[in-house]
Write a protein that holds these residues in place. Structure first.
Motif, PDB file in Angstrom:
ATOM      1  N   LEU A  77       0.822  -1.208   0.000  1.00 34.11           N
ATOM      2  CA  LEU A  77       0.000   0.000   0.000  1.00 34.11           C
ATOM      3  C   LEU A  77       0.858   1.261   0.000  1.00 34.11           C
ATOM      4  N   SER A  78       2.114   1.141  -0.313  1.00 28.90           N
ATOM      5  CA  SER A  78       3.056   2.257  -0.216  1.00 28.90           C
ATOM      6  C   SER A  78       2.682   3.415  -1.139  1.00 28.90           C
ATOM      7  N   ASP A  79       3.195   4.590  -0.765  1.00 26.86           N
ATOM      8  CA  ASP A  79       3.068   5.798  -1.602  1.00 26.86           C
ATOM      9  C   ASP A  79       1.620   6.183  -1.866  1.00 26.86           C
ATOM     10  N   ASN A  80       0.801   6.063  -0.843  1.00 27.64           N
ATOM     11  CA  ASN A  80      -0.576   6.554  -0.872  1.00 27.64           C
ATOM     12  C   ASN A  80      -0.764   7.528   0.296  1.00 27.64           C
ATOM     13  N   PRO A  81      -1.614   8.552   0.155  1.00 28.55           N
ATOM     14  CA  PRO A  81      -1.826   9.504   1.251  1.00 28.55           C
ATOM     15  C   PRO A  81      -2.772   8.985   2.330  1.00 28.55           C
ATOM     16  N   ILE A  82      -2.553   7.762   2.782  1.00 29.56           N
ATOM     17  CA  ILE A  82      -3.357   7.176   3.859  1.00 29.56           C
ATOM     18  C   ILE A  82      -2.951   7.827   5.171  1.00 29.56           C
ATOM     19  N   THR A  83      -3.907   8.301   5.945  1.00 28.48           N
ATOM     20  CA  THR A  83      -3.599   9.081   7.150  1.00 28.48           C
ATOM     21  C   THR A  83      -3.625   8.271   8.435  1.00 28.48           C
ATOM     22  N   ALA A  84      -4.260   7.109   8.446  1.00 26.22           N
ATOM     23  CA  ALA A  84      -4.348   6.329   9.685  1.00 26.22           C
ATOM     24  C   ALA A  84      -4.567   4.859   9.375  1.00 26.22           C
ATOM     25  N   ILE A  85      -3.991   4.005  10.219  1.00 24.81           N
ATOM     26  CA  ILE A  85      -4.176   2.559  10.118  1.00 24.81           C
ATOM     27  C   ILE A  85      -4.452   2.015  11.508  1.00 24.81           C
ATOM     28  N   PHE A  86      -5.517   1.201  11.617  1.00 20.91           N
ATOM     29  CA  PHE A  86      -5.899   0.635  12.910  1.00 20.91           C
ATOM     30  C   PHE A  86      -6.003  -0.879  12.800  1.00 20.91           C
ATOM     31  N   SER A  87      -6.092  -1.517  13.947  1.00 18.75           N
ATOM     32  CA  SER A  87      -6.125  -2.981  13.975  1.00 18.75           C
ATOM     33  C   SER A  87      -7.305  -3.542  13.197  1.00 18.75           C
ATOM     34  N   GLU A  88      -8.445  -2.847  13.238  1.00 15.98           N
ATOM     35  CA  GLU A  88      -9.630  -3.350  12.536  1.00 15.98           C
ATOM     36  C   GLU A  88      -9.455  -3.322  11.016  1.00 15.98           C
ATOM     37  N   ASP A  89      -8.492  -2.526  10.519  1.00 16.99           N
ATOM     38  CA  ASP A  89      -8.220  -2.506   9.078  1.00 16.99           C
ATOM     39  C   ASP A  89      -7.483  -3.751   8.617  1.00 16.99           C
ATOM     40  N   LEU A  90      -6.846  -4.440   9.556  1.00 16.01           N
ATOM     41  CA  LEU A  90      -5.988  -5.576   9.199  1.00 16.01           C
ATOM     42  C   LEU A  90      -6.402  -6.851   9.919  1.00 16.01           C
ATOM     43  N   THR A  91      -7.675  -6.980  10.199  1.00 16.82           N
ATOM     44  CA  THR A  91      -8.154  -8.187  10.876  1.00 16.82           C
ATOM     45  C   THR A  91      -8.477  -9.282   9.853  1.00 16.82           C
ATOM     46  N   ASP A  92      -8.431 -10.506  10.318  1.00 20.28           N
ATOM     47  CA  ASP A  92      -8.807 -11.681   9.522  1.00 20.28           C
ATOM     48  C   ASP A  92      -7.881 -11.940   8.338  1.00 20.28           C
ATOM     49  N   LEU A  93      -6.720 -11.278   8.302  1.00 20.54           N
ATOM     50  CA  LEU A  93      -5.765 -11.536   7.217  1.00 20.54           C
ATOM     51  C   LEU A  93      -4.784 -12.605   7.694  1.00 20.54           C
ATOM     52  N   VAL A  94      -5.302 -13.795   7.887  1.00 16.43           N
ATOM     53  CA  VAL A  94      -4.528 -14.862   8.522  1.00 16.43           C
ATOM     54  C   VAL A  94      -3.418 -15.397   7.632  1.00 16.43           C
ATOM     55  N   ALA A  95      -3.465 -15.103   6.327  1.00 17.19           N
ATOM     56  CA  ALA A  95      -2.450 -15.626   5.402  1.00 17.19           C
ATOM     57  C   ALA A  95      -1.386 -14.588   5.052  1.00 17.19           C
ATOM     58  N   LEU A  96      -1.573 -13.342   5.485  1.00 20.08           N
ATOM     59  CA  LEU A  96      -0.679 -12.262   5.057  1.00 20.08           C
ATOM     60  C   LEU A  96       0.736 -12.461   5.604  1.00 20.08           C
ATOM     61  N   LYS A  97       1.711 -12.482   4.685  1.00 20.34           N
ATOM     62  CA  LYS A  97       3.108 -12.690   5.062  1.00 20.34           C
ATOM     63  C   LYS A  97       3.965 -11.448   4.858  1.00 20.34           C
ATOM     64  N   VAL A  98       3.630 -10.631   3.855  1.00 16.31           N
ATOM     65  CA  VAL A  98       4.404  -9.430   3.551  1.00 16.31           C
ATOM     66  C   VAL A  98       3.473  -8.227   3.515  1.00 16.31           C
ATOM     67  N   LEU A  99       3.824  -7.181   4.282  1.00 15.30           N
ATOM     68  CA  LEU A  99       3.014  -5.965   4.326  1.00 15.30           C
ATOM     69  C   LEU A  99       3.939  -4.766   4.170  1.00 15.30           C
ATOM     70  N   LYS A 100       3.679  -3.951   3.135  1.00 14.05           N
ATOM     71  CA  LYS A 100       4.486  -2.764   2.876  1.00 14.05           C
ATOM     72  C   LYS A 100       3.626  -1.517   3.019  1.00 14.05           C
ATOM     73  N   LEU A 101       4.015  -0.659   3.971  1.00  8.88           N
ATOM     74  CA  LEU A 101       3.284   0.566   4.280  1.00  8.88           C
ATOM     75  C   LEU A 101       4.251   1.748   4.239  1.00  8.88           C
ATOM     76  N   ASN A 102       4.971   1.874   3.151  1.00  9.92           N
ATOM     77  CA  ASN A 102       6.001   2.905   3.022  1.00  9.92           C
ATOM     78  C   ASN A 102       5.423   4.216   2.504  1.00  9.92           C
ATOM     79  N   ASN A 103       5.985   5.309   2.993  1.00  8.89           N
ATOM     80  CA  ASN A 103       5.648   6.647   2.499  1.00  8.89           C
ATOM     81  C   ASN A 103       4.143   6.934   2.528  1.00  8.89           C
ATOM     82  N   LEU A 104       3.540   6.735   3.684  1.00  6.74           N
ATOM     83  CA  LEU A 104       2.141   7.113   3.905  1.00  6.74           C
ATOM     84  C   LEU A 104       2.106   8.437   4.672  1.00  6.74           C
ATOM     85  N   GLN A 105       0.899   8.855   5.073  1.00  8.06           N
ATOM     86  CA  GLN A 105       0.739  10.089   5.857  1.00  8.06           C
ATOM     87  C   GLN A 105       0.396   9.790   7.312  1.00  8.06           C
ATOM     88  N   ILE A 106       0.652   8.585   7.749  1.00 11.94           N
ATOM     89  CA  ILE A 106       0.309   8.195   9.114  1.00 11.94           C
ATOM     90  C   ILE A 106       1.226   8.893  10.119  1.00 11.94           C
TER      91      ILE A 106
END
Length: 454
Positions: free
Chosen positions: A236-265
């Protein structure tokens, strides 16, 4: 007459000869990653249109590279007729059109058409490539999925659509258009980097039943969306996302790689990554507004016992973090790779624990102090533990206490100088602590005079 016969013989020889017999290409025989032993033919960076020469491919051909040879229109050619070719590379040619039925390649699995000028693909284009697994259409001129026909590609597993202006069209049409224009529900890997996509509508990926990898970076997304629970890789890198919370990333039981670079958080709050049990790689790089990282970002349990902490690689480089809670030493201590470079760290007694972490020397160079001033830009791993002092905070507290005591002394001195009579001082003090009686106490002399008048 003899000259004409020689020319005719030469033409026949060229038409019948393999492309590997010419000086136009380099042919190498090897065993590929696709488990196919054959010829890899590289004809890139030639300044003439090799398709016009009518060369044929060797009997066992694995890969054909025709990049950078100035093809504008792809038409039927003997080079595109093969029962063994698995990979065709046509990137960086300025292609504007592909004739229908150009590709007679029944075994083809990979096709690269990136960096061309395509706006439209005829529905018959892929009729002869039923086994196509990978398709790269990055950096073309597509603006609508109605000009892309993917449903004939029943085996398509991965598609790259980077830097096509598809975002505006996707606001009103579905990525998995069931009318036949969109992607099939069998797709597993999608890259949509830089397609001018705004906030993702609800149920955008509802028909993506088996999506494993999603790259949706460098767009205009400002808030999180419903993420397919089947994902193993998310960028999700290089997007003007301003906030990330636990409820945004729930139930992703298979997720192995997460990239959150260059956001506005600005902060990573409590439990943000708690519900990602399979997460191995986490990138939080270049987040210029990120100043706070909760010690409970991965949950409370891993602070006491890191046995269930599956993360292997974490990067926080290039953000604005100045401190991390020492409680994170337990989970951070089991990481295989930790990059904390490029942050303005406050090198005091609360940060000295970082020196105990097993950080690779390759991540030492830009792991430096931002404050205090006398340690500015010092490499943290060049400092001794005694350099990480909290004296400045103690000095500040001492100054505050001394100042308060001086104020009290000044008030006391003023009272004894400006209120000379002992009784007045006492009354002043009494009135200070009991203001309600300030006007109810009369002098004793006045009381006696009142009695005598009676």
């Amino acid at each position: 007459m003899l000259v004409h016969l020689l020319i005719l013989a030469l033409i026949i020889q060229i038409n019948c000869s393999s492309i590997c017999d010419s000086d136009a290409c380099i042919c190498k025989r090897y065993e590929s990653e696709l488990e196919f032993e054959g010829e890899r033919i590289v004809c890139s960076h030639k300044h003439w249109n090799i398709l016009q020469s009518n060369y044929s491919l060797p009997d066992i051909s694995h890969s054909l590279d025709l990049s950078f040879i100035n093809i504008s229109i792809v038409h039927s050619s003997t080079l595109f007729k093969s029962n063994t070719l698995l990979e065709l590379i046509l990137n960086d040619n300025g292609i504007t059109k592909i004739d229908a039925d150009s590709f007679q390649l029944p075994e083809l699995k990979r096709l690269d058409l990136s960096n061309n000028l395509l706006e439209f693909i005829d529905k018959e284009t892929f009729r002869g490539v039923k086994k196509l697994d990978y398709l790269n259409l990055a950096n073309n001129r597509f603006t609508s999925f109605t000009k892309l026909m993917f449903h004939p590609l029943s085996s398509l597993n991965e598609i790259v659509l980077d830097n096509n202006n598809l975002g505006p069209a996707l606001r009103v049409s579905n990525l998995f258009d069931r009318s036949g224009f969109g992607l099939t529900d069998k797709i597993q890997n999608i890259s949509m980097r830089g397609i001018n996509l705004g906030n993702v509508p609800d149920n955008f990926f509802v028909d993506a039943y088996d999506l494993r990898k999603l790259i949706i970076s460098n767009n205009s997304i400002t808030e999180m969306f419903e993420i397919p629970y089947t994902l193993e890789y998310l960028d999700l890198s290089d997007n003007p996302i301003t906030a990330i919370f636990s409820e945004d990333l729930t139930d992703l039981v298979a997720l192995k790689v997460l990239k959150l670079n260059n956001l506005q958080i600005k902060t990573i709050p409590e439990a943000t990554f708690k519900y990602l049990p399979a997460l191995k790689v986490l990138e939080l790089e270049r987040n210029k507004n990120l100043t706070s990282f909760s010690k409970l970002a991965f949950g409370r349990e891993v602070l006491a016992d890191a046995d269930n902490f599956e993360l292997e690689r974490l990067s926080l480089k290039g953000s604005r973090l100045s401190k991390l809670n020492e409680a994170l030493s337990m989970p951070f201590g089991v990481l295989l790779e930790l990059d904390l470079q490029g942050n303005p760290w406050k090198c005091d007694c609360e940060l000295v624990w970082i020196k105990k972490l097993q950080i690779s020397p390759e991540y030492y160079e830009h792991l430096r102090c931002g404050t205090p001033l006398y340690l500015y830009n010092a490499r943290i791993f060049d400092l001794k533990a005694k350099n990480f002092s909290c004296k400045e905070s103690h000095i500040g507290l001492t100054i505050a206490v001394v100042t308060f005591c001086a104020m009290l002394a000044f008030i006391a001195m003023w009272m004894f100088i400006c209120l000379p009579k002992r009784q007045s001082r006492c009354n002043f003090l009494k009135n200070m602590y009991n203001p309600s009686t300030a006007y109810s106490v009369l002098p004793m002399a006045a009381s006696f005079q009142s009695e005598s008048n009676r």
